[in-house]
Write an enzyme that holds these catalytic residues in place. Structure first.
Site, mmCIF file in Angstrom:
data_model
loop_
_atom_site.group_PDB
_atom_site.id
_atom_site.type_symbol
_atom_site.label_atom_id
_atom_site.label_comp_id
_atom_site.label_asym_id
_atom_site.label_seq_id
_atom_site.Cartn_x
_atom_site.Cartn_y
_atom_site.Cartn_z
ATOM 1 N N HIS A 4 16.800 53.713 38.921
ATOM 2 C CA HIS A 4 17.858 53.052 39.703
ATOM 3 C C HIS A 4 17.191 52.450 40.950
ATOM 4 O O HIS A 4 17.336 52.939 42.066
ATOM 5 C CB HIS A 4 18.920 54.089 40.094
ATOM 6 C CG HIS A 4 20.230 53.497 40.516
ATOM 7 N ND1 HIS A 4 20.440 52.146 40.637
ATOM 8 C CD2 HIS A 4 21.418 54.083 40.859
ATOM 9 C CE1 HIS A 4 21.690 51.925 41.025
ATOM 10 N NE2 HIS A 4 22.305 53.077 41.168
ATOM 11 N N ASP A 62 22.381 64.372 43.647
ATOM 12 C CA ASP A 62 23.086 63.478 42.716
ATOM 13 C C ASP A 62 23.864 64.381 41.766
ATOM 14 O O ASP A 62 23.627 65.598 41.718
ATOM 15 C CB ASP A 62 22.040 62.607 41.975
ATOM 16 C CG ASP A 62 22.674 61.575 41.040
ATOM 17 O OD1 ASP A 62 23.896 61.337 41.132
ATOM 18 O OD2 ASP A 62 21.937 60.999 40.202
ATOM 19 N N GLN A 75 19.097 51.523 44.225
ATOM 20 C CA GLN A 75 19.499 52.712 44.973
ATOM 21 C C GLN A 75 18.322 53.224 45.810
ATOM 22 O O GLN A 75 18.477 53.540 46.994
ATOM 23 C CB GLN A 75 19.973 53.793 43.984
ATOM 24 C CG GLN A 75 20.502 55.038 44.661
ATOM 25 C CD GLN A 75 21.816 54.785 45.371
ATOM 26 O OE1 GLN A 75 22.764 54.309 44.792
ATOM 27 N NE2 GLN A 75 21.875 55.103 46.655
ATOM 28 N N ARG A 91 23.687 49.666 50.384
ATOM 29 C CA ARG A 91 23.439 49.055 49.066
ATOM 30 C C ARG A 91 23.539 47.537 49.183
ATOM 31 O O ARG A 91 22.709 46.799 48.634
ATOM 32 C CB ARG A 91 24.474 49.551 48.032
ATOM 33 C CG ARG A 91 24.260 50.969 47.537
ATOM 34 C CD ARG A 91 22.994 51.130 46.716
ATOM 35 N NE ARG A 91 22.978 50.295 45.532
ATOM 36 C CZ ARG A 91 23.541 50.620 44.371
ATOM 37 N NH1 ARG A 91 24.140 51.783 44.231
ATOM 38 N NH2 ARG A 91 23.473 49.806 43.325
ATOM 39 N N ARG A 132 23.271 46.842 34.181
ATOM 40 C CA ARG A 132 23.368 48.305 34.150
ATOM 41 C C ARG A 132 23.456 48.673 32.668
ATOM 42 O O ARG A 132 24.447 48.347 31.998
ATOM 43 C CB ARG A 132 24.594 48.805 34.902
ATOM 44 C CG ARG A 132 24.879 50.274 34.653
ATOM 45 C CD ARG A 132 25.843 50.866 35.639
ATOM 46 N NE ARG A 132 25.217 50.998 36.942
ATOM 47 C CZ ARG A 132 25.727 51.731 37.945
ATOM 48 N NH1 ARG A 132 26.858 52.380 37.783
ATOM 49 N NH2 ARG A 132 25.088 51.817 39.098
ATOM 50 N N CYS A 153 23.781 59.471 46.286
ATOM 51 C CA CYS A 153 23.932 58.080 45.829
ATOM 52 C C CYS A 153 25.384 57.748 45.523
ATOM 53 O O CYS A 153 25.760 56.582 45.554
ATOM 54 C CB CYS A 153 23.051 57.840 44.617
ATOM 55 S SG CYS A 153 23.371 58.995 43.272
HETATM 56 N N1 NVA Z 1 22.530 59.796 37.965
HETATM 57 C C1 NVA Z 1 23.804 59.137 38.044
HETATM 58 C C2 NVA Z 1 23.764 58.062 39.078
HETATM 59 C C3 NVA Z 1 25.046 57.305 39.269
HETATM 60 C C4 NVA Z 1 24.909 56.203 40.266
HETATM 61 C C5 NVA Z 1 24.133 58.561 36.672
HETATM 62 O O1 NVA Z 1 23.220 58.040 36.002
HETATM 63 O O2 NVA Z 1 25.284 58.656 36.249
HETATM 64 N N1 CP Z 2 25.316 54.707 43.331
HETATM 65 C C1 CP Z 2 25.816 53.850 42.430
HETATM 66 O O1 CP Z 2 25.103 53.158 41.731
HETATM 67 O O2 CP Z 2 27.189 53.827 42.361
HETATM 68 P P1 CP Z 2 28.054 53.150 41.240
HETATM 69 O O3 CP Z 2 27.840 53.896 39.957
HETATM 70 O O4 CP Z 2 29.471 53.253 41.729
HETATM 71 O O5 CP Z 2 27.623 51.717 41.081
#
Ligand code: NVA
Ligand code: CP
Length: 301
Positions: free
Chosen positions: A125, A219, A128, A287, A98, A259
């Site tokens: 992502h 989101d 997801q 997931r 990540r 998500c």
């Molecule tokens: N769009 C959000 C998704 C979190 C899973 C982010 O990037 O923070």
């Molecule tokens: N949806 C998702 O990726 O959640 P987290 O940020 O908790 O991993």
């Protein structure tokens, strides 16, 4: 499939991955096909679902996941991505990352001799999106549905557009003009859509975009890394909240997805999260099933 950096890496086997995910949902251990395999999990940003679901998935499949906070690695002190990748991939069988910058994940994969999985970047992502189309199919029993993504055309939206186009699902991004999806991704998704017969559009008027939707997806308005623009975003997205009034504009049996994490009272109301149309917790659970399919595909002997 060598890596899963973009959901397009699953272009040729997306339907098999979904079938495999369904099998893992029925039989979570399946004889532990990844015995003694290891997955390094590098996090440059916070996570609840991605971290826990990947770690538990590896355990269920007979292997183990190593949680690595990027700030505790030499990466956080300036060791370059290429060198980290070259050394780390001598120890482990796979890496999930990540990262803030999508290009860093691409670079890591370039210097890695094991499969690399994108666990969220600023651009995509994919885990997801795979989960989400699995969940939609599970609930609607078809991909021939219209999904309305309401809010920020961000990483999640980008991967969903590509995934929807790959499986032949219609998708409308309902967003303020300056928050549209990545243009290159939209163009790529349109190419897939032409082949699969799905219809993709971007609309700023909420009532028009949400009309006839089978799936309402949202989101956060402030993604990780966007915090400096928070007050401007609150203002810009004010009319895009997924609340009961908006839900009534969709089909009566529309499902609601997010998500997560959600900011209740901003992009979605408590009432919608808790209503019978919400499939958010099944989505979160999926997931793990979807990622097991990815891990199995990439790490099995
Ligand atoms: N769009 C959000 C998704 C979190 C899973 C982010 O990037 O923070
Ligand atoms: N949806 C998702 O990726 O959640 P987290 O940020 O908790 O991993």
């Amino acid at each position: 499939m060598e890596h899963l950096l973009s959901i397009t890496d699953a272009e040729d086997n997306i339907f098999e991955l979904l079938e495999q995910a369904k099998k893992f949902k029925k039989d979570p251990i399946m004889g532990q096909p990844l015995k003694s395999k290891t997955l390094a999990m590098i996090f440059e940003k916070a996570s609840t679902r991605t971290r826990v679901s990947f770690e538990v998935a590896m355990f269920h499949l007979g292997g183990s996941g190593l949680y690595l906070s990027a700030s505790d690695l030499q990466l956080g002190r300036g060791e370059i991505v290429e060198d980290t990748a070259r050394a780390m991939t001598r120890y482990v069988d796979g890496v999930m990352i990540r990262a803030k910058e999508h290009d860093d994940v691409v670079k890591f994969a370039e210097y890695s001799n094991v499969p690399v999985i994108n666990g969220l970047t600023n651009l995509e992502h994919p885990c997801q999106a795979l989960t989400d189309i699995l969940t939609i199919h599970e609930k609607k029993n078809t991909f021939k549905v219209k999904m309305a993504f309401v809010g920020d055309g961000n990483n999640v939206c980008n991967s969903l557009l590509l995934a929807a186009a790959l499986v032949g699902m219609d998708m409308t991004v309902v967003c303020p003009e300056k928050y549209g999806p990545n243009p290159a991704i939209f163009k790529k998704a349109q190419g897939y859509a032409q082949k699969s017969g799905s219809k993709l559009e971007i609309i700023s008027k909420v009532s028009e975009g949400v009309k006839d939707a089978d799936v309402i997806y949202t989101d956060v308005w402030v993604s990780m890394g966007d915090e400096k623009d928070a007050s401007e975003r609150m203002e810009d997205f004010r009319d895009y909240q997924v609340n009961m009034d908006l839900l009534k504009m969709a089909k009566p049996d529309a499902i609601v997805m997010h998500c997560l994490p959600a900011v209740r009272g901003q992009e979605i109301t408590d009432e919608v999260i808790n209503c019978p149309q919400s499939v958010i917790w099944d989505q979160a659970e999926n997931r793990m099933h979807a990622q097991k399919a990815v891990l199995y595909e990439l790490l099995k002997e």
